[in-house]
Enzyme design. Structure first.
Site, PDB file in Angstrom:
ATOM      1  N   SER A   1       0.873  -1.173   0.000  1.00 30.93           N
ATOM      2  CA  SER A   1       0.000   0.000   0.000  1.00 30.93           C
ATOM      3  C   SER A   1       0.905   1.216   0.000  1.00 30.93           C
ATOM      4  O   SER A   1       2.072   1.131   0.424  1.00 30.93           O
ATOM      5  CB  SER A   1      -0.886   0.025   1.253  1.00 30.93           C
ATOM      6  OG  SER A   1      -1.541   1.280   1.387  1.00 30.93           O
TER       7      SER A   1
ATOM      8  N   TYR B   1      -2.412   0.302  10.681  1.00 36.03           N
ATOM      9  CA  TYR B   1      -2.378  -0.107   9.277  1.00 36.03           C
ATOM     10  C   TYR B   1      -1.010   0.167   8.678  1.00 36.03           C
ATOM     11  O   TYR B   1      -0.429  -0.687   7.996  1.00 36.03           O
ATOM     12  CB  TYR B   1      -3.464   0.659   8.516  1.00 36.03           C
ATOM     13  CG  TYR B   1      -3.630   0.242   7.065  1.00 36.03           C
ATOM     14  CD1 TYR B   1      -4.118  -1.014   6.729  1.00 36.03           C
ATOM     15  CD2 TYR B   1      -3.324   1.128   6.035  1.00 36.03           C
ATOM     16  CE1 TYR B   1      -4.294  -1.383   5.397  1.00 36.03           C
ATOM     17  CE2 TYR B   1      -3.497   0.770   4.707  1.00 36.03           C
ATOM     18  CZ  TYR B   1      -3.977  -0.489   4.390  1.00 36.03           C
ATOM     19  OH  TYR B   1      -4.147  -0.848   3.071  1.00 36.03           O
TER      20      TYR B   1
END
Length: 276
Positions: free
Chosen positions: A141, A154
Protein backbone atom coordinates in the site's frame (compact mmCIF):
# COMPACT_ATOMS: atom_id res chain seq x y z
CA UNK A 1 8.85 -13.85 -16.53
CA UNK A 2 7.18 -12.89 -19.81
CA UNK A 3 5.02 -15.87 -20.75
CA UNK A 4 1.90 -16.60 -18.69
CA UNK A 5 -0.17 -19.04 -20.74
CA UNK A 6 -0.42 -22.51 -19.22
CA UNK A 7 1.28 -21.46 -15.99
CA UNK A 8 -0.14 -21.35 -12.46
CA UNK A 9 -1.06 -18.32 -10.34
CA UNK A 10 -2.11 -18.25 -6.69
CA UNK A 11 -4.09 -15.24 -5.45
CA UNK A 12 -5.13 -14.64 -1.84
CA UNK A 13 -7.87 -12.16 -1.04
CA UNK A 14 -9.42 -13.18 -4.35
CA UNK A 15 -13.09 -12.69 -3.41
CA UNK A 16 -13.18 -9.02 -4.40
CA UNK A 17 -11.21 -5.92 -5.30
CA UNK A 18 -7.63 -6.20 -6.47
CA UNK A 19 -7.58 -9.94 -5.81
CA UNK A 20 -10.54 -10.56 -8.09
CA UNK A 21 -9.06 -8.29 -10.76
CA UNK A 22 -5.75 -10.16 -10.61
CA UNK A 23 -7.53 -13.50 -10.96
CA UNK A 24 -9.49 -12.33 -13.99
CA UNK A 25 -6.42 -10.82 -15.62
CA UNK A 26 -4.37 -13.99 -15.11
CA UNK A 27 -7.25 -16.04 -16.52
CA UNK A 28 -7.27 -13.76 -19.57
CA UNK A 29 -3.54 -14.45 -19.92
CA UNK A 30 -4.29 -18.19 -20.06
CA UNK A 31 -3.14 -19.15 -16.57
CA UNK A 32 -4.50 -21.85 -14.23
CA UNK A 33 -5.65 -20.44 -10.89
CA UNK A 34 -5.74 -21.26 -7.21
CA UNK A 35 -7.89 -18.63 -5.49
CA UNK A 36 -8.14 -18.16 -1.73
CA UNK A 37 -10.19 -15.99 0.62
CA UNK A 38 -12.29 -16.17 3.79
CA UNK A 39 -15.43 -15.07 1.91
CA UNK A 40 -17.03 -18.18 0.33
CA UNK A 41 -19.65 -16.41 -1.78
CA UNK A 42 -17.27 -13.79 -3.12
CA UNK A 43 -14.69 -16.45 -3.89
CA UNK A 44 -17.24 -18.52 -5.80
CA UNK A 45 -18.26 -15.45 -7.79
CA UNK A 46 -14.66 -14.71 -8.76
CA UNK A 47 -14.14 -18.32 -9.81
CA UNK A 48 -17.26 -18.22 -11.96
CA UNK A 49 -16.10 -15.04 -13.69
CA UNK A 50 -12.62 -16.49 -14.29
CA UNK A 51 -13.82 -19.60 -16.11
CA UNK A 52 -13.29 -21.25 -18.60
CA UNK A 53 -9.80 -21.03 -17.10
CA UNK A 54 -8.98 -23.94 -14.81
CA UNK A 55 -9.82 -22.64 -11.34
CA UNK A 56 -9.45 -24.14 -7.88
CA UNK A 57 -10.65 -22.36 -4.75
CA UNK A 58 -9.94 -22.80 -1.07
CA UNK A 59 -11.25 -20.97 1.97
CA UNK A 60 -8.09 -19.72 3.64
CA UNK A 61 -7.35 -17.42 6.57
CA UNK A 62 -3.87 -16.17 5.66
CA UNK A 63 -3.12 -15.28 9.28
CA UNK A 64 -3.19 -19.03 10.01
CA UNK A 65 0.11 -20.68 9.06
CA UNK A 66 -1.42 -24.16 8.87
CA UNK A 67 -4.17 -22.96 6.54
CA UNK A 68 -1.63 -21.42 4.15
CA UNK A 69 0.49 -24.58 4.29
CA UNK A 70 -2.59 -26.58 3.28
CA UNK A 71 -3.23 -24.11 0.45
CA UNK A 72 0.31 -24.62 -0.84
CA UNK A 73 0.14 -28.41 -0.52
CA UNK A 74 -3.11 -28.57 -2.46
CA UNK A 75 -1.89 -26.18 -5.15
CA UNK A 76 1.31 -28.08 -5.85
CA UNK A 77 -0.51 -31.39 -5.50
CA UNK A 78 -3.32 -30.61 -7.97
CA UNK A 79 -1.78 -28.04 -10.28
CA UNK A 80 1.79 -29.29 -10.15
CA UNK A 81 3.60 -25.96 -9.85
CA UNK A 82 3.28 -22.29 -8.92
CA UNK A 83 4.72 -19.57 -11.14
CA UNK A 84 3.03 -16.45 -9.76
CA UNK A 85 2.20 -16.03 -6.07
CA UNK A 86 0.08 -13.02 -5.12
CA UNK A 87 0.02 -12.39 -1.37
CA UNK A 88 -2.83 -9.95 -1.77
CA UNK A 89 -5.20 -10.37 1.20
CA UNK A 90 -5.42 -7.23 3.32
CA UNK A 91 -7.62 -5.46 5.88
CA UNK A 92 -7.93 -1.92 7.23
CA UNK A 93 -8.36 -0.55 10.76
CA UNK A 94 -7.86 3.14 11.46
CA UNK A 95 -7.51 5.44 14.44
CA UNK A 96 -4.78 7.05 16.52
CA UNK A 97 -1.98 4.63 17.29
CA UNK A 98 -2.41 5.01 21.05
CA UNK A 99 -6.06 4.01 20.94
CA UNK A 100 -5.51 0.80 18.96
CA UNK A 101 -6.00 -2.29 21.05
CA UNK A 102 -3.99 -5.51 21.07
CA UNK A 103 -6.91 -7.06 19.16
CA UNK A 104 -6.59 -4.38 16.45
CA UNK A 105 -2.88 -5.02 16.01
CA UNK A 106 -3.34 -8.79 16.12
CA UNK A 107 -5.85 -8.57 13.27
CA UNK A 108 -3.89 -6.09 11.13
CA UNK A 109 -0.55 -7.80 11.57
CA UNK A 110 -2.11 -11.25 11.22
CA UNK A 111 -3.51 -10.54 7.75
CA UNK A 112 -1.33 -7.75 6.34
CA UNK A 113 2.07 -8.98 7.57
CA UNK A 114 1.78 -12.63 8.61
CA UNK A 115 -0.34 -13.31 5.54
CA UNK A 116 2.66 -12.26 3.43
CA UNK A 117 5.15 -14.16 5.59
CA UNK A 118 3.06 -17.34 5.60
CA UNK A 119 2.76 -17.14 1.83
CA UNK A 120 6.52 -16.74 1.47
CA UNK A 121 7.34 -19.58 3.83
CA UNK A 122 4.78 -22.00 2.41
CA UNK A 123 5.28 -21.38 -1.33
CA UNK A 124 8.70 -19.88 -2.05
CA UNK A 125 10.90 -22.89 -1.10
CA UNK A 126 8.94 -25.09 -3.52
CA UNK A 127 9.00 -22.39 -6.18
CA UNK A 128 12.79 -22.25 -5.86
CA UNK A 129 12.99 -26.05 -6.16
CA UNK A 130 11.03 -25.87 -9.43
CA UNK A 131 14.04 -24.07 -10.90
CA UNK A 132 11.78 -22.12 -13.28
CA UNK A 133 11.09 -18.44 -13.74
CA UNK A 134 8.50 -17.14 -11.32
CA UNK A 135 7.27 -14.08 -9.50
CA UNK A 136 5.99 -13.14 -6.04
CA UNK A 137 3.62 -10.17 -5.92
CA UNK A 138 2.94 -8.69 -2.49
CA UNK A 139 0.12 -6.16 -2.26
CA UNK A 140 1.45 -3.55 0.15
CA UNK A 141 0.00 0.00 0.00
CA UNK A 142 1.17 3.58 -0.23
CA UNK A 143 0.60 3.37 3.54
CA UNK A 144 3.73 1.18 3.50
CA UNK A 145 5.67 4.17 2.15
CA UNK A 146 3.96 7.11 3.87
CA UNK A 147 3.03 6.96 7.55
CA UNK A 148 0.25 9.33 8.48
CA UNK A 149 -2.30 10.21 11.16
CA UNK A 150 -5.29 7.95 11.76
CA UNK A 151 -3.44 5.08 10.05
CA UNK A 152 -1.05 3.94 12.80
CA UNK A 153 -1.75 0.22 13.00
CA UNK A 154 -2.38 -0.11 9.28
CA UNK A 155 0.86 1.71 8.40
CA UNK A 156 2.86 -0.44 10.83
CA UNK A 157 1.58 -3.59 9.14
CA UNK A 158 2.21 -2.25 5.64
CA UNK A 159 5.69 -0.88 6.36
CA UNK A 160 6.57 -4.34 7.63
CA UNK A 161 5.09 -5.97 4.52
CA UNK A 162 7.25 -3.74 2.33
CA UNK A 163 10.35 -4.68 4.35
CA UNK A 164 9.49 -8.36 3.95
CA UNK A 165 9.12 -7.87 0.20
CA UNK A 166 12.44 -6.08 -0.18
CA UNK A 167 14.30 -8.59 1.95
CA UNK A 168 12.75 -11.46 -0.02
CA UNK A 169 13.85 -9.89 -3.31
CA UNK A 170 17.38 -9.39 -2.03
CA UNK A 171 17.62 -12.91 -0.61
CA UNK A 172 16.44 -14.39 -3.90
CA UNK A 173 18.95 -12.32 -5.88
CA UNK A 174 21.79 -13.24 -3.51
CA UNK A 175 21.11 -16.96 -3.84
CA UNK A 176 20.72 -16.86 -7.62
CA UNK A 177 17.07 -17.94 -7.61
CA UNK A 178 15.03 -17.43 -10.78
CA UNK A 179 12.24 -15.73 -8.86
CA UNK A 180 11.54 -12.00 -8.84
CA UNK A 181 9.42 -9.86 -6.51
CA UNK A 182 7.05 -6.94 -6.97
CA UNK A 183 5.79 -4.84 -4.07
CA UNK A 184 2.55 -3.23 -5.22
CA UNK A 185 1.79 0.04 -3.44
CA UNK A 186 -1.69 1.11 -4.53
CA UNK A 187 -3.18 4.49 -3.81
CA UNK A 188 -6.95 4.77 -3.88
CA UNK A 189 -8.62 1.79 -5.54
CA UNK A 190 -12.33 0.95 -5.67
CA UNK A 191 -12.19 -2.13 -3.46
CA UNK A 192 -13.95 -3.28 -0.28
CA UNK A 193 -11.02 -2.37 2.00
CA UNK A 194 -13.32 0.19 3.67
CA UNK A 195 -15.61 -2.69 4.67
CA UNK A 196 -12.93 -4.86 6.24
CA UNK A 197 -14.95 -5.32 9.43
CA UNK A 198 -17.12 -7.83 7.57
CA UNK A 199 -14.29 -10.38 7.75
CA UNK A 200 -12.94 -9.53 11.20
CA UNK A 201 -12.85 -12.61 13.48
CA UNK A 202 -15.38 -12.50 16.30
CA UNK A 203 -12.71 -12.92 18.98
CA UNK A 204 -10.86 -9.81 17.72
CA UNK A 205 -13.85 -7.45 17.51
CA UNK A 206 -13.70 -4.38 19.77
CA UNK A 207 -15.87 -1.29 20.13
CA UNK A 208 -15.52 1.55 17.63
CA UNK A 209 -13.96 4.82 18.77
CA UNK A 210 -14.39 8.39 17.50
CA UNK A 211 -10.95 8.47 15.88
CA UNK A 212 -11.62 5.06 14.33
CA UNK A 213 -14.81 6.41 12.75
CA UNK A 214 -12.94 9.48 11.47
CA UNK A 215 -10.35 7.22 9.83
CA UNK A 216 -13.16 5.13 8.36
CA UNK A 217 -14.65 8.23 6.73
CA UNK A 218 -11.27 9.08 5.21
CA UNK A 219 -10.72 5.64 3.71
CA UNK A 220 -14.30 5.53 2.38
CA UNK A 221 -13.66 8.78 0.51
CA UNK A 222 -10.35 7.49 -0.87
CA UNK A 223 -11.97 4.26 -2.07
CA UNK A 224 -14.91 6.08 -3.68
CA UNK A 225 -12.54 8.27 -5.75
CA UNK A 226 -10.13 5.43 -6.50
CA UNK A 227 -9.11 3.78 -9.75
CA UNK A 228 -10.61 0.55 -11.04
CA UNK A 229 -9.00 -2.65 -9.68
CA UNK A 230 -8.61 -3.86 -13.24
CA UNK A 231 -6.12 -1.06 -13.86
CA UNK A 232 -4.04 -2.31 -10.93
CA UNK A 233 -4.09 -5.84 -12.35
CA UNK A 234 -2.97 -4.52 -15.74
CA UNK A 235 -0.06 -2.72 -14.09
CA UNK A 236 0.88 -5.82 -12.08
CA UNK A 237 1.14 -7.98 -15.20
CA UNK A 238 3.32 -5.32 -16.81
CA UNK A 239 5.50 -5.13 -13.68
CA UNK A 240 6.00 -8.92 -13.73
CA UNK A 241 7.08 -8.80 -17.35
CA UNK A 242 9.41 -5.87 -16.67
CA UNK A 243 10.73 -7.40 -13.41
CA UNK A 244 9.86 -4.19 -11.59
CA UNK A 245 10.24 -4.30 -7.80
CA UNK A 246 8.26 -1.24 -6.65
CA UNK A 247 4.97 -0.55 -8.37
CA UNK A 248 3.23 2.74 -7.60
CA UNK A 249 -0.25 2.52 -9.12
CA UNK A 250 -0.47 6.30 -8.91
CA UNK A 251 2.69 7.88 -10.41
CA UNK A 252 2.08 11.16 -8.54
CA UNK A 253 3.26 9.49 -5.34
CA UNK A 254 6.83 9.42 -6.67
CA UNK A 255 7.15 13.17 -6.01
CA UNK A 256 5.91 12.74 -2.44
CA UNK A 257 8.34 9.88 -1.87
CA UNK A 258 11.29 12.05 -2.93
CA UNK A 259 10.09 14.88 -0.69
CA UNK A 260 9.74 12.48 2.24
CA UNK A 261 13.30 11.20 1.84
CA UNK A 262 14.65 14.75 1.67
CA UNK A 263 12.73 15.70 4.81
CA UNK A 264 14.06 12.67 6.69
CA UNK A 265 17.64 13.34 5.58
CA UNK A 266 17.26 16.87 6.93
CA UNK A 267 16.11 15.45 10.25
CA UNK A 268 12.57 16.69 9.84
CA UNK A 269 9.15 15.10 10.20
CA UNK A 270 7.68 14.43 6.74
CA UNK A 271 4.39 16.11 5.91
CA UNK A 272 1.31 13.90 6.35
CA UNK A 273 0.45 12.16 3.08
CA UNK A 274 -2.56 13.05 1.00
CA UNK A 275 -3.97 9.61 0.21
CA UNK A 276 -5.89 9.47 -3.05
Amino acid sequence: MREFSGKVAVVTGAASGIGRALALRFAHEGMHLMLADVDPSGLAETAAQARPARVLTQITDVSDATAVQHLAARTFGELGAVHVLCNNAGVFQGGHIWTRTPEDFAWLLGVNLWGVLHGIQSFVPRMIEQDTEGHIVNTVSVAGLFAGPYMGGYCVSKYAALAASQTLAQDLALTGAKLKVTAVCPGGVRTRIDDSERVRPADLIVGRTRDDRQAQAIVESVVEKGIDPGEVARQVVAAIREERFLLLTHPEYAKGLREQVESLLDGGLPKPPHYE
